[in-house]
Design an enzyme around this catalytic site. Structure first.
Site, PDB file in Angstrom:
ATOM      1  N   TYR A 147      -1.917  -0.082   9.808  1.00  0.00           N
ATOM      2  CA  TYR A 147      -2.303  -0.684   8.398  1.00  0.00           C
ATOM      3  C   TYR A 147      -0.924  -0.799   7.893  1.00  0.00           C
ATOM      4  CZ  TYR A 147      -3.833  -1.065   3.540  1.00  0.00           C
ATOM      5  OH  TYR A 147      -4.102  -1.459   2.426  1.00  0.00           O
ATOM      6  N   THR A 158       0.798  -1.225   0.073  1.00  0.00           N
ATOM      7  CA  THR A 158      -0.168   0.126  -0.191  1.00  0.00           C
ATOM      8  C   THR A 158       0.749   1.351  -0.069  1.00  0.00           C
ATOM      9  OG1 THR A 158      -1.343   1.338   1.468  1.00  0.00           O
ATOM     10  CG2 THR A 158      -0.228  -0.182   2.535  1.00  0.00           C
TER      11      THR A 158
END
Ligand code: UDP
Length: 329
Positions: free
Chosen positions: A141, A117
């Protein structure tokens, strides 16, 4: 024709991937614990309902299906939740990836495409991000994904595991045929939240922060269509099957849109004003995340084709299919 394991194949991106794999003549085997995925989205190949932290169930699945490669999508991916419950992210994402990698190596499967990501980069002073940009994740995350990238480097050196790592920017849109689409519950991602507000499924949406250092004060993101993203994964598989070395690629369009601009495009595409209210910043959000995608273009031959309007249009078509064709209020 190859058997390909797709972890998270019942989820948003994974299900689109399975459709494309099946169209390309592969057999996508979905591995999913249905914690956030939907069984109804598994329509393009076999389904193994299992948790990636269950080493026994994993090695059994590898022994029965003998996949050639693994596409690893399964993960928790919400910034707000990651700030509130970091342990959930570290445990699920990192332990799941570690158990998966060990099961792969146990079965002699050494080709992995991994969903990373842009949240790895964090706050970077308005620059366009390339694969060498500094990494400073702002939330668990992004941090959990960075840890897995580190893990992949270790297993490459020790066991010859080869990987293609894709650092996604903001994925949006849906299958243009509206057979599958995004359906998180609860939904937190911008485009589907906006469409829920347009359809009256929520009274309004909230703009998370209007005091960022951007032209309209809202955060800027680089939105990429889920089918463009899935196409990149097919090229990633080709890369590995051709025997190439591990490589990291950003996947974005190189074009940033503010939250305010996304709302304006949604109004233009749906023809309905978006009921919106200004709210405070959401913890863990970076001001601007825009991809430099030169490497994907020059080395993989991949370029995003869909525009933000295409993404909103396809997401809207899917939304109407999912919630009935009732006209928006
Ligand atoms: N956002 C917003 N309201 C919402 C959902 C998201 O203003 O209801 C903003 C969010 O703060 C971020 C951008 O939209 O700046 C994209 O957020 P999303 O959760 O879709 O993806 P992320 O960038 O967190 O991966």
């Amino acid at each position: 024709m190859s058997v390909i394991f797709v972890t998270g194949g019942a989820g948003y991106i994974g299900a689109h991937m399975c459709k494309l794999l099946a169209q390309a003549g592969h057999i996508p085997v979905t591995l999913d614990n249905l914690s956030t995925g939907r069984a109804a989205a598994v329509r393009f190949g076999p389904f193994e309902q299992l948790d990636l932290t269950d080493a026994g169930a994993l090695s059994d699945a590898f022994a029965r299906h003998k996949p050639e490669a693994v596409l690893h999508f399964a993960a928790f991916s919400q910034v707000g939740e990651a700030m509130a419950e970091p342990g959930k992210y570290w445990r699920n994402n990192v332990l799941g990836a570690l158990t998966l990698i060990e099961a792969m190596l146990g079965a002699g499967c050494k080709q992995l495409v991994f969903s990373s990501t842009c949240a790895i980069y964090g706050e970077q002073d308005g620059v366009t991000l390339d694969e060498q940009s500094a990494q400073a994740p702002l939330n668990a995350y992004g941090a959990s994904k960075r840890a897995i990238e580190d893990m992949l480097r270790d297993f490459a050196a020790s066991h010859g595991l080869r990987s293609v790592v894709f650092r996604y920017f903001n994925v949006a849109g849906a299958d243009p045929e509206a057979e599958i689409g995004e359906a998180h519950d609860p939904e937190t991602h911008l485009v589907p939240v906006v469409l829920q507000a347009v359809a009256g499924l929520r009274p309004e949406m909230q703009i998370h922060g209007t005091d960022y250092d951007t032209p309209d004060g809202t955060c800027i993101r680089d939105y990429v269509h889920v089918m463009d993203l899935a196409r990149a994964h097919l090229l990633g598989l080709d890369w590995l099957q051709a025997g190439r070395e591990s490589r990291v690629f950003n996947l974005g369009t190189g074009q940033g849109y503010s939250v305010g601009e996304v709302l304006a495009r949604a109004e233009a595409v749906t023809g309905v004003p978006v009921p919106a209210r200004f709210g405070p910043r959401r913890a863990g959000d970076a001001t601007r995340l825009v991809s430099g995608s030169t490497r994907a273009r020059t080395e993989l031959g991949w370029e995003a084709q869909a525009t933000l309007d295409d993404m909103i249009r396809d997401a809207w078509r899917w939304h109407l299919r999912l919630h009935g064709n009732a006209p928006p209020r």
